[in-house]
Scaffold this motif. Structure first.
Motif, PDB file in Angstrom:
ATOM      1  N   ASP A 190      31.509  55.108  -7.999  1.00 23.21           N
ATOM      2  CA  ASP A 190      30.657  54.689  -9.067  1.00 23.21           C
ATOM      3  C   ASP A 190      29.680  55.969  -9.728  1.00 23.21           C
ATOM      4  O   ASP A 190      29.330  55.575 -10.550  1.00 23.21           O
ATOM      5  N   ARG A 191      30.100  57.140  -9.051  1.00 27.11           N
ATOM      6  CA  ARG A 191      29.386  58.292  -9.707  1.00 27.11           C
ATOM      7  C   ARG A 191      30.197  58.552 -10.897  1.00 27.11           C
ATOM      8  O   ARG A 191      29.809  59.722 -11.550  1.00 27.11           O
ATOM      9  N   GLY A 192      31.602  58.346 -10.915  1.00 28.47           N
ATOM     10  CA  GLY A 192      32.446  58.619 -12.104  1.00 28.47           C
ATOM     11  C   GLY A 192      33.119  59.910 -11.340  1.00 28.47           C
ATOM     12  O   GLY A 192      33.938  60.743 -12.319  1.00 28.47           O
ATOM     13  N   GLU A 193      33.198  59.954 -10.067  1.00 26.87           N
ATOM     14  CA  GLU A 193      33.828  61.196  -9.609  1.00 26.87           C
ATOM     15  C   GLU A 193      35.193  60.653  -9.069  1.00 26.87           C
ATOM     16  O   GLU A 193      35.567  60.425  -7.570  1.00 26.87           O
ATOM     17  N   GLU A 194      36.317  60.273 -10.016  1.00 25.59           N
ATOM     18  CA  GLU A 194      37.353  59.683  -9.476  1.00 25.59           C
ATOM     19  C   GLU A 194      38.345  60.350  -8.721  1.00 25.59           C
ATOM     20  O   GLU A 194      38.871  60.244  -8.002  1.00 25.59           O
ATOM     21  N   ARG A 195      38.386  61.852  -9.192  1.00 27.00           N
ATOM     22  CA  ARG A 195      39.368  62.702  -8.465  1.00 27.00           C
ATOM     23  C   ARG A 195      38.862  63.114  -6.983  1.00 27.00           C
ATOM     24  O   ARG A 195      39.384  63.127  -6.077  1.00 27.00           O
ATOM     25  N   ALA A 196      37.525  62.957  -6.859  1.00 28.26           N
ATOM     26  CA  ALA A 196      37.005  63.321  -5.501  1.00 28.26           C
ATOM     27  C   ALA A 196      37.267  62.006  -4.680  1.00 28.26           C
ATOM     28  O   ALA A 196      37.788  62.521  -3.484  1.00 28.26           O
ATOM     29  N   ALA A 197      37.264  60.984  -5.331  1.00 25.37           N
ATOM     30  CA  ALA A 197      37.384  59.780  -4.529  1.00 25.37           C
ATOM     31  C   ALA A 197      38.956  59.631  -4.103  1.00 25.37           C
ATOM     32  O   ALA A 197      39.605  59.268  -3.086  1.00 25.37           O
ATOM     33  N   TRP A 198      39.961  60.200  -5.229  1.00 20.59           N
ATOM     34  CA  TRP A 198      41.485  60.052  -4.769  1.00 20.59           C
ATOM     35  C   TRP A 198      41.665  61.125  -3.722  1.00 20.59           C
ATOM     36  O   TRP A 198      42.443  60.814  -2.697  1.00 20.59           O
ATOM     37  N   VAL A 233      46.378  50.911  11.797  1.00 24.98           N
ATOM     38  CA  VAL A 233      46.831  49.734  11.425  1.00 24.98           C
ATOM     39  C   VAL A 233      46.665  49.459   9.975  1.00 24.98           C
ATOM     40  O   VAL A 233      47.050  48.508   9.319  1.00 24.98           O
ATOM     41  N   SER A 234      45.480  50.063   9.524  1.00 25.75           N
ATOM     42  CA  SER A 234      44.930  50.044   8.154  1.00 25.75           C
ATOM     43  C   SER A 234      45.614  50.717   7.127  1.00 25.75           C
ATOM     44  O   SER A 234      45.139  50.696   6.026  1.00 25.75           O
ATOM     45  N   LEU A 235      46.571  51.706   7.619  1.00 26.63           N
ATOM     46  CA  LEU A 235      46.981  52.567   6.691  1.00 26.63           C
ATOM     47  C   LEU A 235      47.742  52.009   5.510  1.00 26.63           C
ATOM     48  O   LEU A 235      47.616  52.653   4.377  1.00 26.63           O
ATOM     49  N   ARG A 236      48.567  51.018   5.837  1.00 27.96           N
ATOM     50  CA  ARG A 236      49.293  50.142   4.862  1.00 27.96           C
ATOM     51  C   ARG A 236      48.312  49.816   3.534  1.00 27.96           C
ATOM     52  O   ARG A 236      48.375  49.614   2.372  1.00 27.96           O
ATOM     53  N   ALA A 237      47.327  49.149   4.075  1.00 27.27           N
ATOM     54  CA  ALA A 237      46.256  48.534   3.104  1.00 27.27           C
ATOM     55  C   ALA A 237      45.859  49.720   2.321  1.00 27.27           C
ATOM     56  O   ALA A 237      45.421  49.502   1.142  1.00 27.27           O
ATOM     57  N   TYR A 238      45.454  50.852   2.919  1.00 29.25           N
ATOM     58  CA  TYR A 238      44.815  51.995   2.229  1.00 29.25           C
ATOM     59  C   TYR A 238      45.803  52.462   1.079  1.00 29.25           C
ATOM     60  O   TYR A 238      45.345  53.159   0.140  1.00 29.25           O
ATOM     61  N   VAL A 239      46.808  52.564   1.647  1.00 24.09           N
ATOM     62  CA  VAL A 239      47.835  52.863   0.512  1.00 24.09           C
ATOM     63  C   VAL A 239      48.005  52.025  -0.673  1.00 24.09           C
ATOM     64  O   VAL A 239      47.932  52.926  -1.733  1.00 24.09           O
ATOM     65  N   GLU A 240      47.725  50.877  -0.588  1.00 27.71           N
ATOM     66  CA  GLU A 240      47.752  49.948  -1.768  1.00 27.71           C
ATOM     67  C   GLU A 240      46.501  50.324  -2.472  1.00 27.71           C
ATOM     68  O   GLU A 240      46.443  50.316  -3.684  1.00 27.71           O
ATOM     69  N   VAL A 241      45.397  50.658  -1.878  1.00 29.78           N
ATOM     70  CA  VAL A 241      44.227  50.827  -2.510  1.00 29.78           C
ATOM     71  C   VAL A 241      44.339  52.188  -3.235  1.00 29.78           C
ATOM     72  O   VAL A 241      43.943  52.262  -4.321  1.00 29.78           O
ATOM     73  N   LEU A 242      44.946  53.165  -2.778  1.00 27.83           N
ATOM     74  CA  LEU A 242      45.101  54.463  -3.332  1.00 27.83           C
ATOM     75  C   LEU A 242      46.092  54.377  -4.465  1.00 27.83           C
ATOM     76  O   LEU A 242      45.508  54.861  -5.745  1.00 27.83           O
ATOM     77  N   VAL A 243      47.262  53.596  -4.445  1.00 30.06           N
ATOM     78  CA  VAL A 243      47.915  53.407  -5.770  1.00 30.06           C
ATOM     79  C   VAL A 243      47.464  52.558  -6.820  1.00 30.06           C
ATOM     80  O   VAL A 243      47.519  52.708  -7.994  1.00 30.06           O
ATOM     81  N   GLU A 291      44.035  51.157  -7.057  1.00 29.50           N
ATOM     82  CA  GLU A 291      42.830  51.600  -7.677  1.00 29.50           C
ATOM     83  C   GLU A 291      42.258  52.968  -8.021  1.00 29.50           C
ATOM     84  O   GLU A 291      41.617  53.279  -8.814  1.00 29.50           O
ATOM     85  N   TYR A 292      43.031  53.917  -7.361  1.00 26.18           N
ATOM     86  CA  TYR A 292      42.551  55.254  -7.293  1.00 26.18           C
ATOM     87  C   TYR A 292      43.539  56.395  -8.203  1.00 26.18           C
ATOM     88  O   TYR A 292      43.386  57.645  -8.357  1.00 26.18           O
ATOM     89  N   THR A 293      44.709  55.622  -8.423  1.00 25.19           N
ATOM     90  CA  THR A 293      45.737  56.476  -8.906  1.00 25.19           C
ATOM     91  C   THR A 293      45.666  56.181 -10.695  1.00 25.19           C
ATOM     92  O   THR A 293      46.255  55.238 -11.143  1.00 25.19           O
ATOM     93  N   GLY A 340      48.568  59.887 -15.128  1.00 25.41           N
ATOM     94  CA  GLY A 340      48.841  61.216 -15.090  1.00 25.41           C
ATOM     95  C   GLY A 340      48.518  61.679 -13.473  1.00 25.41           C
ATOM     96  O   GLY A 340      49.066  62.809 -13.425  1.00 25.41           O
ATOM     97  N   TRP A 341      48.178  60.874 -12.655  1.00 29.39           N
ATOM     98  CA  TRP A 341      47.920  61.237 -11.246  1.00 29.39           C
ATOM     99  C   TRP A 341      49.382  60.553 -10.577  1.00 29.39           C
ATOM    100  O   TRP A 341      49.363  60.728  -9.374  1.00 29.39           O
ATOM    101  N   GLU A 342      50.148  60.044 -10.978  1.00 30.44           N
ATOM    102  CA  GLU A 342      51.312  59.527 -10.277  1.00 30.44           C
ATOM    103  C   GLU A 342      52.122  60.540  -9.504  1.00 30.44           C
ATOM    104  O   GLU A 342      52.635  60.117  -8.360  1.00 30.44           O
ATOM    105  N   ARG A 343      52.426  61.719 -10.080  1.00 31.69           N
ATOM    106  CA  ARG A 343      53.065  62.680  -9.255  1.00 31.69           C
ATOM    107  C   ARG A 343      52.500  63.128  -7.952  1.00 31.69           C
ATOM    108  O   ARG A 343      53.013  63.084  -7.073  1.00 31.69           O
ATOM    109  N   ASP A 344      51.024  63.070  -8.119  1.00 27.44           N
ATOM    110  CA  ASP A 344      50.274  63.646  -6.936  1.00 27.44           C
ATOM    111  C   ASP A 344      50.401  62.498  -5.914  1.00 27.44           C
ATOM    112  O   ASP A 344      50.409  62.841  -4.489  1.00 27.44           O
TER     113      ASP A 344
END
Length: 281
Positions: free
Chosen positions: A21-29, A45-55, A57-59, A62-66
């Motif tokens: 919300d503060r615009g700190e997308e890289r910090a959130a990633w 058990v929540s790892l898989r759900a958070y992987v989906e969030v990372l891909v 919502e937060y990727t 230009g950040w795909e390689r990371d």
């Protein structure tokens, strides 16, 4: 000595929302990537759900390689997640133009699921993988949806799920399947759940006030103007009727179908298509 209340567990969802919300997308990633690779998260058990969030919502572009690097490290740390990670990794490879790598990952996951009992297969894999593979290999996308349709019917999934998979399959070149038609014809009509009726207290009604038309008004002209204004205010939508197809509902091919998985959903909900109307369930 600092008080104990200063050392409460991290509320990851809240921290991510605040950073984003503060615009700190890289910090959130970085926060989410670090949480996924934290040794204390092993076996969660929540790892898989958070992987989906990372891909999803937060990727950002230009950040795909990371993110691919993070998922590779996670696959090494969590061998049990390797199969499930093939789809998000394929999606990221497709986004950077590496279609062959993406297709190889999807085919590998397809073979893994084929070896599992029907009830243990990942139903969401087939439509999601077809959307990734569709541009590079429509034939493979159709084959994935054939498997997804068979699985959905074997498990007795709702009509809406089977119809969605069938329409998507038709778009990738597959003809109407008689088994799907028979399944949809035999599906019971969905029933609206009965809602408790709210008893409103009786309130004395005020007398109705009718506004008179202007003297000399042309009533037919007024009615015509109201109809035109109403039509102009409506939003154009495509309604897929029972037994119909996207081509029949949109003969002019004015609406791109299916949208890209990461494109904004055409319904206007401001979410990605795969998380909105493109969700198979």
């Amino acid at each position: 000595m600092l008080p104990d209340h200063l050392f409460q567990p991290l509320d990851l969802d809240r921290a991510l929302d605040r950073a984003y919300d503060r615009g700190e997308e890289r910090a959130a990633w970085e926060l989410l990537a670090g949480a996924l690779l934290d040794p204390r998260a092993r076996g969660d058990v929540s790892l898989r759900a958070y992987v989906e969030v990372l891909v999803d919502e937060y990727t950002l572009d230009g950040w795909e390689r990371d993110t691919l690097g993070v998922l590779g490290d996670l696959a090494d740390a969590e061998p049990g997640l390797r199969g499930a990670l093939r789809l998000p990794m394929a999606e990221l490879h497709a986004q950077v133009g590496e279609d062959e790598t993406a297709l190889r990952l999807l085919r590998s996951r397809q073979r893994e699921l084929a070896g599992l009992p029907t009830g243990e297969r990942d139903e969401e894999f087939y439509p999601a993988a077809a959307m990734v593979a569709g541009t590079a290999d429509p034939g493979f996308a159709k084959a994935l949806l054939d498997e997804g349709l068979t699985l959905a019917m074997d498990l007795g999934r709702p009509e809406a799920t089977v119809r969605y998979l069938s329409l998507l399959r038709n778009r990738f070149g597959g003809p109407q399947d008689p088994e799907v038609t028979a399944y949809l014809a035999g599906a019971p009509e969905p029933k609206e759940p009965e809602r408790p009726r709210t008893v409103q207290p009786e309130v004395a009604r005020k007398p109705t006030v009718r506004l008179p038309y202007p003297p000399g008004a042309d009533l037919k002209a007024l009615e015509k103007g109201f109809r035109e204004a109403d039509l102009e205010a409506r939003v154009a939508v495509v309604r897929i009727t029972s037994g119909g197809s996207v081509e029949q509902a949109d003969p002019g091919d004015d609406i791109a179908w299916p949208p890209g998985r990461n494109d904004p959903c055409w319904c206007g909900a401001e979410r990605k298509y795969k998380k909105c109307c493109g969700s198979p369930v």
